[in-house]
Design a protein around this motif. Structure first.
Motif, PDB file in Angstrom:
ATOM      1  N   ARG A 165      88.145  70.790  71.005  1.00 42.26           N
ATOM      2  CA  ARG A 165      87.864  71.894  69.963  1.00 42.26           C
ATOM      3  C   ARG A 165      86.111  72.217  70.157  1.00 42.26           C
ATOM      4  NH1 ARG A 165      91.552  73.035  66.420  1.00 42.26           N
ATOM      5  NH2 ARG A 165      93.283  71.489  65.871  1.00 42.26           N
ATOM      6  N   ASP A 166      85.902  73.501  69.950  1.00 43.86           N
ATOM      7  CA  ASP A 166      84.423  73.896  70.029  1.00 43.86           C
ATOM      8  C   ASP A 166      83.975  73.898  68.624  1.00 43.86           C
ATOM      9  OD1 ASP A 166      85.406  76.099  68.421  1.00 43.86           O
ATOM     10  OD2 ASP A 166      85.052  77.536  70.284  1.00 43.86           O
ATOM     11  N   GLY A 167      82.872  74.360  68.619  1.00 44.83           N
ATOM     12  CA  GLY A 167      82.081  74.128  67.173  1.00 44.83           C
ATOM     13  C   GLY A 167      82.648  75.150  66.116  1.00 44.83           C
ATOM     14  N   ASP A 168      83.454  75.847  66.413  1.00 44.00           N
ATOM     15  CA  ASP A 168      84.273  76.624  65.374  1.00 44.00           C
ATOM     16  C   ASP A 168      85.605  76.391  65.229  1.00 44.00           C
ATOM     17  OD1 ASP A 168      82.074  78.257  64.899  1.00 44.00           O
ATOM     18  OD2 ASP A 168      82.598  79.552  66.563  1.00 44.00           O
ATOM     19  N   GLY A 169      85.970  74.939  65.752  1.00 47.83           N
ATOM     20  CA  GLY A 169      87.201  74.558  65.791  1.00 47.83           C
ATOM     21  C   GLY A 169      88.663  75.126  66.530  1.00 47.83           C
ATOM     22  N   ARG A 170      87.884  75.872  67.352  1.00 46.49           N
ATOM     23  CA  ARG A 170      89.016  76.532  68.337  1.00 46.49           C
ATOM     24  C   ARG A 170      89.184  75.649  69.680  1.00 46.49           C
ATOM     25  NH1 ARG A 170      85.569  81.422  67.309  1.00 46.49           N
ATOM     26  NH2 ARG A 170      84.468  80.873  69.100  1.00 46.49           N
ATOM     27  N   TRP A 171      90.412  75.638  70.066  1.00 46.88           N
ATOM     28  CA  TRP A 171      90.592  74.857  71.475  1.00 46.88           C
ATOM     29  C   TRP A 171      90.068  75.690  72.592  1.00 46.88           C
ATOM     30  CZ3 TRP A 171      91.953  70.134  71.220  1.00 46.88           C
ATOM     31  CH2 TRP A 171      92.635  69.658  69.977  1.00 46.88           C
ATOM     32  N   ARG A 172      89.119  75.014  73.328  1.00 47.42           N
ATOM     33  CA  ARG A 172      88.588  75.552  74.634  1.00 47.42           C
ATOM     34  C   ARG A 172      88.491  74.501  75.873  1.00 47.42           C
ATOM     35  NH1 ARG A 172      88.037  80.652  73.192  1.00 47.42           N
ATOM     36  NH2 ARG A 172      86.592  80.761  71.405  1.00 47.42           N
ATOM     37  N   TRP A 173      89.007  74.988  77.028  1.00 49.80           N
ATOM     38  CA  TRP A 173      88.887  74.223  78.232  1.00 49.80           C
ATOM     39  C   TRP A 173      87.377  73.972  78.684  1.00 49.80           C
ATOM     40  CZ3 TRP A 173      93.124  71.871  79.983  1.00 49.80           C
ATOM     41  CH2 TRP A 173      94.215  72.377  79.715  1.00 49.80           C
ATOM     42  N   TYR A 174      87.213  72.665  78.819  1.00 48.90           N
ATOM     43  CA  TYR A 174      85.927  72.232  79.595  1.00 48.90           C
ATOM     44  C   TYR A 174      86.068  71.418  80.791  1.00 48.90           C
ATOM     45  CZ  TYR A 174      84.053  73.427  74.815  1.00 48.90           C
ATOM     46  OH  TYR A 174      83.704  73.837  73.832  1.00 48.90           O
ATOM     47  N   VAL A 175      84.923  71.259  81.591  1.00 53.83           N
ATOM     48  CA  VAL A 175      84.967  70.354  82.770  1.00 53.83           C
ATOM     49  C   VAL A 175      83.559  69.485  82.092  1.00 53.83           C
ATOM     50  CG1 VAL A 175      84.251  70.176  85.206  1.00 53.83           C
ATOM     51  CG2 VAL A 175      85.908  72.051  84.438  1.00 53.83           C
ATOM     52  N   GLY A 176      83.976  68.163  82.276  1.00 52.99           N
ATOM     53  CA  GLY A 176      82.641  67.288  81.979  1.00 52.99           C
ATOM     54  C   GLY A 176      82.183  66.884  83.209  1.00 52.99           C
ATOM     55  N   THR A 177      81.178  65.831  83.210  1.00 54.22           N
ATOM     56  CA  THR A 177      80.550  65.062  84.241  1.00 54.22           C
ATOM     57  C   THR A 177      80.722  63.517  84.171  1.00 54.22           C
ATOM     58  OG1 THR A 177      78.510  65.303  83.421  1.00 54.22           O
ATOM     59  CG2 THR A 177      79.135  67.079  84.866  1.00 54.22           C
ATOM     60  N   VAL A 178      80.844  63.012  85.282  1.00 49.98           N
ATOM     61  CA  VAL A 178      80.987  61.573  85.189  1.00 49.98           C
ATOM     62  C   VAL A 178      79.843  61.141  84.421  1.00 49.98           C
ATOM     63  CG1 VAL A 178      82.733  61.478  87.069  1.00 49.98           C
ATOM     64  CG2 VAL A 178      80.366  61.193  87.566  1.00 49.98           C
ATOM     65  N   PRO A 179      80.024  59.928  83.917  1.00 51.47           N
ATOM     66  CA  PRO A 179      78.674  59.364  83.192  1.00 51.47           C
ATOM     67  C   PRO A 179      77.897  58.866  84.305  1.00 51.47           C
ATOM     68  CG  PRO A 179      80.891  58.229  82.238  1.00 51.47           C
ATOM     69  CD  PRO A 179      81.107  59.157  83.419  1.00 51.47           C
TER      70      PRO A 179
END
Length: 187
Positions: free
Chosen positions: A98-112
């Motif tokens: 969820r983004d800041g507005d509560g909508r679902w969004r696709w994200y790519v993260g980075t490894v810690p």
């Protein structure tokens, strides 16, 4: 770091700005001359890079060279392959959040604990892939200024951007044209 798929402009802008810090583009020389300059660059682009060291700087300069190669690639399949390789350096996902507005969004993260250059590679690679998908390969361009070697990704709505750094290259051309119009001996 979490990079949104629909925020490709951030990654594409970072790629453009990073490539154009090169002395090949800047008459004044190397913009990223030391770790402090890199820290300032990252801050200007909203990237938490901590306090980068000399090794970070060398890796980011190497990434800059790779990004330039990608932006100059004329084959869109090669562009996609190279941008995918950037994301693979430290990318994880995609994941739905969820983004800041509560909508679902696709994200790519980075490894810690991914190195700075790898985090930047994921951000830039995701942005380039987004542009390729949404706007097309024709948005990867060379600066229209005859005195500039810059390249850029045009993420503008109209797709009419002509200069790598409009405030610099575009302004130079406008000033030259103005002077030519006002020169004595011109009818």
């Amino acid at each position: 770091m979490k990079i949104g798929f629909n925020d490709y402009t951030r990654g594409a802008a970072l790629a453009t700005e990073l490539v154009n810090t090169s002395p090949l583009v800047r008459e004044a020389g190397e913009v990223l001359a030391d770790p402090g300059a890199l820290r300032d660059f990252l801050s200007e682009h909203g990237v938490d890079g901590g306090e980068p060291g000399t090794d970070d700087l060398e890796e980011v300069l190497s990434l800059r060279s790779r990004l330039r190669d990608i932006l100059e690639t004329e084959d869109e399949d090669e562009t996609a392959e190279a941008a995918n390789a950037l994301v693979a350096r430290a990318g994880v996902g995609p994941a739905l959040h969820r983004d800041g507005d509560g909508r679902w969004r696709w994200y790519v993260g980075t490894v810690p604990e991914a190195p700075l250059a790898d985090r930047l590679a994921v951000l830039a690679g995701t942005g380039l892939l987004g542009v390729l998908d949404v706007l097309g390969h024709g948005r990867f361009r060379h600066c229209a200024s005859s005195s500039c070697e810059g390249v850029f990704v045009d993420t503008s709505r109209a797709g009419r951007r002509r200069y790598c750094t409009p405030s610099l290259c575009g302004n130079r051309l406008n000033v030259a044209n103005h002077r030519a119009r006002r020169s004595p001996g011109r009818p």
